[in-house]
Motif scaffolding. Structure first.
Motif, mmCIF file in Angstrom:
data_model
loop_
_atom_site.group_PDB
_atom_site.id
_atom_site.type_symbol
_atom_site.label_atom_id
_atom_site.label_comp_id
_atom_site.label_asym_id
_atom_site.label_seq_id
_atom_site.Cartn_x
_atom_site.Cartn_y
_atom_site.Cartn_z
ATOM 1 N N GLU A 5 55.077 7.590 2.431
ATOM 2 C CA GLU A 5 56.259 7.090 1.744
ATOM 3 C C GLU A 5 56.763 5.780 2.323
ATOM 4 O O GLU A 5 57.481 5.017 1.656
ATOM 5 N N ASP A 6 56.413 5.494 3.587
ATOM 6 C CA ASP A 6 56.843 4.248 4.233
ATOM 7 C C ASP A 6 55.735 3.210 4.290
ATOM 8 O O ASP A 6 55.924 2.138 4.878
ATOM 9 N N ILE A 24 39.168 -8.427 12.576
ATOM 10 C CA ILE A 24 39.159 -8.039 11.171
ATOM 11 C C ILE A 24 40.262 -8.817 10.463
ATOM 12 O O ILE A 24 41.403 -8.820 10.932
ATOM 13 N N PRO A 25 39.973 -9.490 9.347
ATOM 14 C CA PRO A 25 41.029 -10.213 8.634
ATOM 15 C C PRO A 25 42.182 -9.279 8.289
ATOM 16 O O PRO A 25 41.987 -8.126 7.917
ATOM 17 N N LEU A 26 43.393 -9.812 8.419
ATOM 18 C CA LEU A 26 44.580 -8.999 8.180
ATOM 19 C C LEU A 26 44.590 -8.378 6.785
ATOM 20 O O LEU A 26 44.900 -7.194 6.648
ATOM 21 N N SER A 76 50.874 -5.885 14.724
ATOM 22 C CA SER A 76 50.743 -5.415 16.107
ATOM 23 C C SER A 76 49.833 -4.195 16.192
ATOM 24 O O SER A 76 49.077 -4.029 17.146
ATOM 25 N N LEU A 77 49.889 -3.303 15.169
ATOM 26 C CA LEU A 77 49.004 -2.135 15.135
ATOM 27 C C LEU A 77 47.547 -2.558 15.041
ATOM 28 O O LEU A 77 46.681 -2.022 15.737
ATOM 29 N N ARG A 78 47.266 -3.557 14.185
ATOM 30 C CA ARG A 78 45.890 -4.057 14.054
ATOM 31 C C ARG A 78 45.397 -4.627 15.393
ATOM 32 O O ARG A 78 44.274 -4.372 15.829
ATOM 33 N N ASP A 79 46.266 -5.373 16.070
ATOM 34 C CA ASP A 79 45.894 -5.965 17.356
ATOM 35 C C ASP A 79 45.633 -4.877 18.397
ATOM 36 O O ASP A 79 44.726 -4.989 19.213
ATOM 37 N N GLN A 138 53.700 -4.622 5.311
ATOM 38 C CA GLN A 138 54.155 -6.007 5.237
ATOM 39 C C GLN A 138 54.987 -6.407 6.450
ATOM 40 O O GLN A 138 55.501 -7.527 6.499
ATOM 41 N N SER A 139 55.124 -5.516 7.426
ATOM 42 C CA SER A 139 55.995 -5.781 8.569
ATOM 43 C C SER A 139 55.211 -6.347 9.745
ATOM 44 O O SER A 139 53.985 -6.182 9.833
#
Length: 442
Positions: A290-291, A317-319, A303-306, A297-298
């Motif tokens: 739900e979030d 990996i491209p964003l 930061s999670l990807r990093d 978009q935040s």
């Protein structure tokens, strides 16, 4: 016909006992047949013919077990797995031990069923065989363990033909006790009642030991070669040391310049991100479906990807691609939510994991990541403990489980401190489990 007495006042007619046994047989067939896969050989012209049987061994994984002679006999033909819903997919052989006649294969579909317990059989045990007779129809036969040939090999008088090769053998408690190696079918109208089976637990242990022995043989010449290379490099270093006084001075100057640059960059990173001294203030956060839209978009998503890439040392990996992959995982229900530990004023993600929930309300924790520059501060234990508390106390989960390999001592120690003693799936794979009762005890 006389009635059978049980205890003081309980009586049972013989036909009632027979009906109870028959009902139990049907129940075992109905539940265990869902673990079975039909294997076929696919020729160059696209035609298919019977190969044998296979069965899932681990919940949530795309792994199955079959007989090694089934996979080795494929030759240039592709092995295809046929699923109950009519789908077909190519099979990849991950490894085989021909001495134990066991092969581990990778299939296209993940096992959706609860894990099956396994145990060793004994002579006289009632056993049930499941296999695809003639490669098309799933057959269910019943018999008894008649002898133990070797440490892992036993025979049964249950009927099985060639299509049963790689089929599963269960006992009255629906525990896996073996795999069918061969069935002789009929000889001159009389059933050959010596079907040979292998204890999968012992066979897999021998299979893993054989792989380790093979690996040792491969590493021995590599170790000798590396020793020689080290000796050669040592001589080259000594020569360079004698000739490199001028080069040493130049490198010293460059090193001083580089040190100043790295110091400035380190100060900048210290201001931007969390440090080990502030990790005691790390907060637990959860992002569900739900979030997902606003989270993707935040800045926290970046930061999670990093954090994920910093942990796995993967290529960048491209964003957009990373965002699309996570969005699809939420949409398809592959993950229920993402749990994170964040620190610092800008909510930098320093640890994360994903949680999936199956139809039996069992929650699987996977993809556990801790940034390498923040390890050793207890983040992993804090994250996993927070996830278990949320699932069992708030979300009402029935069971929480996490898998890890035995060659990862840091992960094993962390999970054991949270869950307690593990359950050994194979000699190289362990599962850690927690229920509400076990959590209250701990």
């Amino acid at each position: 016909m006389s009635r059978l007495r049980f205890g003081i006042d309980a009586e049972l007619e013989p036909y009632q006992l027979a009906l109870a046994k028959q009902s139990n047989d049907k129940n075992i067939n109905e539940k265990m047949c869902r673990y079975m896969l039909c294997l076929k050989y696919k020729h160059a012209d696209g035609s298919l013919h019977a190969a044998g049987s296979a069965f899932y061994v681990m919940h949530g994984l795309r792994l199955a077990v079959t007989a090694a002679h089934v996979t080795s006999a494929a030759g240039t033909n592709q092995i295809v797995a046929c699923y109950p819903d009519g789908r077909q997919s190519d099979v990849i052989t991950l490894g085989e031990d021909r001495s134990a006649d066991i092969s581990v294969i990778k299939v296209d579909a993940t096992c959706p069923l609860p894990p099956v317990r396994h145990t060793a059989p004994n002579v006289g045990d009632t056993v049930y065989l499941l296999g695809f007779s003639s490669g098309s129809k799933l057959n269910f036969t019943k018999g008894m363990v008649t002898s133990m040939e070797q440490a892992a090999i036993f025979t049964t008088d249950a009927y099985a033909d060639n299509g049963f090769s790689g089929g599963a053998v269960f006992n009255l408690h629906m525990e896996l006790v073996g795999m069918v190696l061969c069935g002789a079918g009929f000889v001159q109208g009389i059933t050959n009642q010596q079907v040979r089976c292998v204890n999968v637990a012992k066979g897999m242990a021998e299979f893993n030991e054989a792989q380790m022995e093979q690996l040792r043989g491969l590493l021995a010449p590599l170790q000798t070669n590396l020793t020689q290379q080290v000796q050669t490099l040592t001589k080259q270093v000594q020569t360079l040391t004698q000739q490199g006084q001028t080069l040493t001075q130049t490198l010293t100057q460059q090193g001083q310049t580089l040190t100043q640059t790295l110091t400035q960059q380190g100060q900048t990173l210290t201001q931007q991100g969390p440090t080990l001294t502030s990790l005691d203030k790390a907060e637990f956060k959860i992002v569900g479906a739900e979030d997902a839209a606003s989270f993707l978009q935040s800045p926290m998503f970046t930061s999670l990807r990093d954090c994920d890439e910093h942990c796995t040392s993967a290529r960048s990996i491209p964003l957009p691609s990373y965002r699309k992959s996570l969005r699809n995982s939420f949409k398809d229900g592959e993950i229920s939510f993402v749990a994170m530990m964040v620190a610092g004023s800008n909510n930098t993600v320093v640890a994360s994991c994903q949680v999936m929930t199956d139809p039996w309300n069992t929650c699987i924790i996977e993809s556990v990541c801790v940034r390498s520059d923040h390890r050793g501060a207890g983040l992993c234990k804090k994250l996993i403990s927070s996830v278990c508390t949320h699932l069992l106390d708030t979300a009402g989960a029935r069971l929480v489980r996490i898998y890890t390999y035995t060659n990862l001592p840091a992960a094993c120690a962390c999970y054991k401190s949270v869950f307690g003693a593990p359950v050994n799936i194979t000699s190289i794979l362990q599962a850690y489990e927690m229920t509400r009762q076990r959590k209250d005890v701990r």
